[in-house]
Design an enzyme around this catalytic site. Sequence first.
Site, PDB file in Angstrom:
ATOM      1  N   ASP A 114      32.998  46.155  40.932  1.00 24.49           N
ATOM      2  CA  ASP A 114      34.277  46.580  40.336  1.00 24.49           C
ATOM      3  C   ASP A 114      34.228  47.994  39.778  1.00 24.49           C
ATOM      4  OD1 ASP A 114      35.179  44.127  41.023  1.00 24.49           O
ATOM      5  OD2 ASP A 114      35.064  43.276  39.006  1.00 24.49           O
ATOM      6  N   ASP A 150      31.536  36.096  45.684  1.00 22.02           N
ATOM      7  CA  ASP A 150      31.796  36.891  44.478  1.00 22.02           C
ATOM      8  C   ASP A 150      31.287  36.100  43.268  1.00 22.02           C
ATOM      9  OD1 ASP A 150      32.889  38.857  42.816  1.00 22.02           O
ATOM     10  OD2 ASP A 150      34.902  37.986  42.857  1.00 22.02           O
ATOM     11  N   GLU A 203      26.566  36.307  40.069  1.00 19.32           N
ATOM     12  CA  GLU A 203      25.449  36.891  39.273  1.00 19.32           C
ATOM     13  C   GLU A 203      24.630  35.810  38.587  1.00 19.32           C
ATOM     14  OE1 GLU A 203      28.594  38.038  39.363  1.00 19.32           O
ATOM     15  OE2 GLU A 203      28.048  39.695  40.675  1.00 19.32           O
TER      16      GLU A 203
HETATM   17  O1  MIG Z   1      36.886  38.379  37.908  1.00 17.63           O
HETATM   18  O2  MIG Z   1      38.349  37.642  43.064  1.00 17.63           O
HETATM   19  O3  MIG Z   1      34.437  42.069  42.216  1.00 17.63           O
HETATM   20  O4  MIG Z   1      36.337  42.300  44.214  1.00 17.63           O
HETATM   21  O5  MIG Z   1      38.826  41.057  43.797  1.00 17.63           O
HETATM   22  C1  MIG Z   1      37.274  39.096  39.023  1.00 17.63           C
HETATM   23  C2  MIG Z   1      38.897  38.616  42.244  1.00 17.63           C
HETATM   24  C3  MIG Z   1      36.836  38.382  40.270  1.00 17.63           C
HETATM   25  C4  MIG Z   1      35.718  40.331  41.167  1.00 17.63           C
HETATM   26  C5  MIG Z   1      35.387  41.061  42.435  1.00 17.63           C
HETATM   27  C6  MIG Z   1      36.636  41.620  43.016  1.00 17.63           C
HETATM   28  C7  MIG Z   1      37.630  40.511  43.285  1.00 17.63           C
HETATM   29  C8  MIG Z   1      37.915  39.757  41.992  1.00 17.63           C
HETATM   30  N1  MIG Z   1      36.678  39.259  41.413  1.00 17.63           N
END
Ligand code: MIG
Length: 805
Positions: free
Chosen positions: A483, A405, A408
């Site tokens: 998200d 996650d 980016e």
């Molecule tokens: O700033 O890890 O898209 O699926 O649950 C949020 C917490 C960070 C974004 C992800 C989401 C995940 C969440 N993450």
Amino acid sequence: MITSTEPETKGNFFPGHIETFRFDGNSVTFTTKNNVLLKIDVLRDSILRFRYGTDGIFENDFSYAIDKETIHGFNKFEIQENTSHITIITSKIKCRISTADLKIGIYDLQNKLILDDEAGFHWEENFEFGGNYVKMSKNSIDGENFYGLGDKPTSFNLKGRKLSLWNTDQFAYTKDLDELYKAVPFYVGLHNNTAYGIFFDNSFRTHFDFCNEKRNEVKFWAEGGEMNYYFIYGPQIADVVSSYTHLTGTPDMPPMWALGYHQSKWSYFPEERVKEITGTFRKLGFPCDAIYLDIDYMDEFRCFTWNREHFPNPKEMIRALEANGFKTVAIIDPGIRIDTDYGVYREALDNDYFCKRADGPYMRGKVWPGQCYFPEFTNPEVRAWWADLFKELVGEMGIKGIWNDMNEPAVMEVPGRTFPMDVRHDYDGNACSHRKAHNVYGMQMARATYDGVRKYAFPKRPFIMTRANYAGGQRYTSTWTGDNVATWEHLWLANTQVQRLCISGMSFTGSDIGGFAEQPSGELFTRWIQLGIFHPFCRVHSSGDHGNQEPWSFGEEVLNITREFVKLRYQLLPYLYTAFYQYVEEGIPILKPLVYFDQEDVQTHYRSDEFIFGNQILACPVQDANALGRRVYFPKGRWYNFWNDEVMPGGKEWWVDAPLEKSPIFVKEGAIIPKFPVQQYVDEIELKELYLDIYFKTGTETSVLYEDAHDGYDHKKGRYSLKTFKFRGRSNEVIIQQHKDGKYLTTYEHLQLRFHGLPFKIVQAFIDNEEVNLTELEYDPDYSTLKIPKKFDLLHLISQVDARR
Ligand code: MIG
């Protein structure tokens, strides 16, 4: 930054007259009077690569996107020269290069125009960073349509849109927002029943204008690097997509459990809560294969650590979950907390593995763990180190999948919400700034993760998921659409985005079912499950800020309906697995938008409300609140209503009833759909028989079934089974021919056939030309069911004693 509203000519340079050209067997290189280079590679008869250099030089030729194992080779490569043009001819296309200005025109062998340059290649110098803004403009024929570009949350047909690619964390994004998590600079153009593709392999921020500024002009440009693109000829969209997918690669087969239903939330903890969730699935008989641990399993969000208060014995927990059929998937983010007591941090610091700013300081930024440094994933040595970090998590503790996650990369509280542009990257030996590495950072993180999980999950197959990605990243990882929000509009978006990703080479994808932000109504959740079971990746995930999102959180009715649909997904696993195999082997997208299925039919050109799941199932999700039905467009062919076997002719739009418990699903006439019995998780039961649902057709249809051990690597040694069924139906007989490749022996011995729409009672049956007693086959005329041994070449069922025999 360039804005495209500037007049085209201000500051722009254009290639001059061709001075020389050189042919070297696979390519032709042109030089112009003003020192522009153009190299055209013939990769295949239908794929040409164009690279432009200015100042008479090219950059080092390097790409993260192109699959090194992609197959090159052509049947024909000829060059013709006349006063105004040089023409490259392959066995599929002709490419004319104008000697006066280097403009390109590509034609089919009947001299029908496919694509030609408007201004063609031009560039503008970048005084701030050096190098050029590299630009391309092409003519667009009236009526041309455009598809592709990864995860864009906008209408499926991109005609009239202007979009750019810059991986961005967009919490609760909205429809038509431009920059999202992924950069896939690939699109398909379609006009006059002719499709071609453009893959602009440039990892800088890229821009695309599909007849937005000018009605008959397509432009694409990048903020640095080279004008480096591939032209891929169809003429079918299917050819373009498969060629692109081959060029950038496909993954290996995933473990079959990765295609089951997955449950996630930010976050399930402590251990008792995790077990309560998994236990409830089993208690309620709701199939589920994986449970996800979001960032709270860690010790203050330090990657590769555990919060021992909440998870005192993770290894034991993971083992217990596995005994109950649950595979545990854990999240791993790129940010490494600045903390001298933290081993991962110290190791990376000691080895100089973190990203640095231009003048030397580390790239420092706030993410969940607090202030962090970030591994330099574009450095192969760093990737190797990162891969080894999974030794404990995967190799020793038994985590089965890793979810990447925030790659980016996302950084909080800084302008741009990502790394500043001066951050330095190795880019596998092609040192550069973040401007060039940004869009590949997430892909390289997922790649390193994949390398580690594959190594330590061995002899099992790895499962990886990533949020950010670049073209070609599908070789390493699955992905999801990020998200989203619990709204009907986002249900529509999920449908469109997943179809778009599928034709952009990334089939292994899905959305957060029910919506990540906010909470869905029971109705929305139900409709989203009805869509999600047809997505290659099927996971319920939510932020958890607004209540629970387990299937039982919305009352009995929603639980009962959604369970039926998830059971249907489990029944269809062999069918989905086969579609996955065709994706892996042939680059065929697992979901086929209607325009992909029948591009000749203009009714399909703007539609994404329906799609083909695999090869023969038409899925038509209900996308509106309180809807008791919807209009469905049926593409060519004839389609059985899954619920009542009513047959609908294609080429028309019809109203279809769809009360909450029945999402419209249709099956192509002649299809043979393989099914498993319902299981609570993959391989819960040793299969005693495989079901084949056969949809009668007057005529022929071919169906495919791929099988292997569902995990491990034996299939790579030939232990797989690839069966082709050729169905032929007449008013009084059915013939099914079976052909098998591969050495895998399935665990079951029998096939349980169920005919739909069979217009007669079976009176005689022959297997490989030997008559077999119908009672031996357990023939039930009321249900048109029949049980036959799995091994046969020819099954012949007839309605009356055939005098010819
Ligand atoms: O700033 O890890 O898209 O699926 O649950 C949020 C917490 C960070 C974004 C992800 C989401 C995940 C969440 N993450």
